[in-house]
Design an enzyme around this catalytic site. Structure first.
Site, PDB file in Angstrom:
ATOM      1  NE  ARG A   6      -3.875   0.536   1.984  1.00 17.14           N
ATOM      2  CZ  ARG A   6      -5.100   0.653   2.480  1.00 17.14           C
ATOM      3  NH1 ARG A   6      -5.332   1.489   3.477  1.00 17.14           N
ATOM      4  NH2 ARG A   6      -6.100  -0.054   1.995  1.00 17.14           N
ATOM      5  CG  HIS A  35      -8.538   0.006  -2.736  1.00 16.32           C
ATOM      6  ND1 HIS A  35      -7.761  -1.078  -2.385  1.00 16.32           N
ATOM      7  CD2 HIS A  35      -9.184   0.373  -1.593  1.00 16.32           C
ATOM      8  CE1 HIS A  35      -7.913  -1.333  -1.099  1.00 16.32           C
ATOM      9  NE2 HIS A  35      -8.778  -0.472  -0.600  1.00 16.32           N
ATOM     10  CD  GLN A  59     -13.071  -1.687  -0.742  1.00 13.65           C
ATOM     11  OE1 GLN A  59     -12.263  -1.598   0.167  1.00 13.65           O
ATOM     12  NE2 GLN A  59     -14.289  -2.148  -0.563  1.00 13.65           N
ATOM     13  CG  ASP A  71     -13.616   6.407  -0.851  1.00 20.73           C
ATOM     14  OD1 ASP A  71     -13.560   6.323   0.391  1.00 20.73           O
ATOM     15  OD2 ASP A  71     -12.600   6.332  -1.577  1.00 20.73           O
ATOM     16  CB  CYS A 119     -14.216   1.348   0.200  1.00 21.09           C
ATOM     17  SG  CYS A 119     -13.770   3.086   0.285  1.00 21.09           S
ATOM     18  NE  ARG A 131     -10.580  -5.324   0.471  1.00 24.17           N
ATOM     19  CZ  ARG A 131      -9.765  -4.343   0.870  1.00 24.17           C
ATOM     20  NH1 ARG A 131     -10.263  -3.258   1.430  1.00 24.17           N
ATOM     21  NH2 ARG A 131      -8.462  -4.397   0.650  1.00 24.17           N
TER      22      ARG A 131
HETATM   23  N1   CP Z   1     -11.341  -0.129   2.591  1.00 26.71           N
HETATM   24  C1   CP Z   1     -10.053  -0.186   2.986  1.00 26.71           C
HETATM   25  O1   CP Z   1      -9.133  -0.435   2.196  1.00 26.71           O
HETATM   26  O2   CP Z   1      -9.881   0.016   4.314  1.00 26.71           O
HETATM   27  P1   CP Z   1      -8.482   0.198   5.059  1.00 26.71           P
HETATM   28  O3   CP Z   1      -7.930   1.524   4.656  1.00 26.71           O
HETATM   29  O4   CP Z   1      -8.856   0.159   6.531  1.00 26.71           O
HETATM   30  O5   CP Z   1      -7.587  -0.924   4.679  1.00 26.71           O
HETATM   31  N1  NVA Z   2      -9.994   6.678  -1.306  1.00 28.29           N
HETATM   32  C1  NVA Z   2      -9.611   6.268   0.022  1.00 28.29           C
HETATM   33  C2  NVA Z   2      -9.858   4.814   0.208  1.00 28.29           C
HETATM   34  C3  NVA Z   2      -9.512   4.273   1.556  1.00 28.29           C
HETATM   35  C4  NVA Z   2      -9.742   2.807   1.683  1.00 28.29           C
HETATM   36  C5  NVA Z   2      -8.154   6.623   0.238  1.00 28.29           C
HETATM   37  O1  NVA Z   2      -7.339   6.415  -0.666  1.00 28.29           O
HETATM   38  O2  NVA Z   2      -7.823   7.122   1.322  1.00 28.29           O
END
Ligand code: CP
Ligand code: NVA
Length: 318
Positions: free
Chosen positions: A114, A141, A144, A235, A275, A303
């Site tokens: 990530r 993502h 997701q 989101d 999400c 997930r």
């Molecule tokens: N939806 C999601 O990816 O959550 P986190 O940021 O908690 O991993």
């Molecule tokens: N769009 C958000 C998603 C988090 C799971 C971010 O990137 O912070």
């Protein structure tokens, strides 16, 4: 215990040893096969033992769902996870990525990363000799999106021809929904304020993937996006790394809230998705989040199931 069908196993065998850095790394058939396997794993019809494989997690941004679901998925597959937080590894002190990726490839069997730039992820994938999974970047993502469409499939059965409306920022989550939706034949309607639409290159990419009648549409009108949709999704307005733009974004997005008025535009049986993490009172109202149409917590659980299927396929455990 059900055996995985030969068709699904044969399709997924192509994923062995590969990377998953974009939703577009899968074909339509592979995406469907992964969702089938995830359902079998979820129902307990199928168990997979990968025999003590190791997943390395390199997370430069915060995470609850992705981190824990990967850890639990790996444990359920009989494997282990090592946390390679850049703050406590030499990555944080500037060790070159090409060295880190090659060394970790000799200890681990798969990496989930990530970070901010998609380019960094691509770099890891180029230097690592093991599969690399996108656990969220600024661009996409993809894990997701697999969970999101599994949730929609559980609600409606056949996905082809359904419509998912995403109202809010044209961000990483929106991008993967567009590509994965196109692969599955789900019409995607994005409703974003002017200046916050998804990237043109991703819109073009999703449209070029979309089969036959599948529509990928972008509008600046949230009601137009939501009209008659079977799923309505939102989101956060400011993603990780955009915290400094919060005030400006609150102004830009104030007509793009997922509240009862917007939900009323959707199909009467529409489900609500997010999400998570959510900011109640900003992009989604408490009433909608906790209401009867919400499948947000089922979506979060999924997930685990899709990532278990993904890990099994990439590690060749079928
Ligand atoms: N939806 C999601 O990816 O959550 P986190 O940021 O908690 O991993
Ligand atoms: N769009 C958000 C998603 C988090 C799971 C971010 O990137 O912070």
């Amino acid at each position: 215990m059900a055996e995985i069908s030969h068709g699904v196993a044969a399709v997924l065998s192509h994923l062995k040893g590969g990377d998953f850095i974009s939703s577009s790394d899968l074909t339509s058939e592979e995406t469907k096969a992964l969702l089938d396997l995830a359902l079998q794993l979820k129902s307990g019809d199928r168990r997979i033992d990968l025999g003590n494989r190791v997943l390395g997690l390199i997370f430069t941004k915060a995470s609850t769902r992705t981190r824990v679901s990967f850890q639990v998925a790996m444990a359920r597959l009989g494997g282990q996870t090592v946390d390679l937080n850049p703050q406590v590894t030499q990555v944080g002190r500037g060790e070159p990525l090409k060295d880190t990726a090659r060394v970790l490839s000799r200890f681990c069997d798969v990496l989930a990363i990530r970070t901010f730039a998609q380019k960094e992820l691509i770099n890891y994938a180029q230097w690592a000799s093991i599969p690399v999974i996108n656990a969220l970047t600024d661009l996409e993502h993809p894990c997701q999106a697999l969970a999101d469409f599994l949730t929609m499939h559980e609600a409606f059965g056949e996905l082809q021809g359904q419509t998912l409306a995403y109202v809010g920022d044209g961000n990483n989550v929106a991008h993967s929904l567009m590509i994965c939706g196109a692969l599955l034949g789900v019409n995607i309607r994005i409703g974003s304020p002017k200046g916050f639409e998804p990237m043109n290159k991703v819109i073009d990419q999703a449209r070029s993937i979309a089969l036959g009648q599948t529509q990928i549409e972008v509008t600046n009108n949230p009601f137009e996006a939501a009209k008659g949709a079977q799923a309505i999704y939102t989101d956060v307005w400011a993603s990780m790394g955009q915290e400094g733009e919060q005030v400006e974004r609150e102004k830009a997005f104030k007509e793009f809230r997922l509240n009862k008025t917007l939900l009323d535009q959707a199909d009467s049986n529409a489900i609500v998705l997010h999400c998570l993490p959510a900011h109640r009172g900003e992009e989604i109202s408490e009433e909608v989040m906790e209401g009867k149409s919400s499948r947000i917590f089922e979506q979060a659980e999924n997930r685990l199931h899709v990532q278990q299927a993904l890990l099994a396929a990439l590690l060749g455990g079928l």
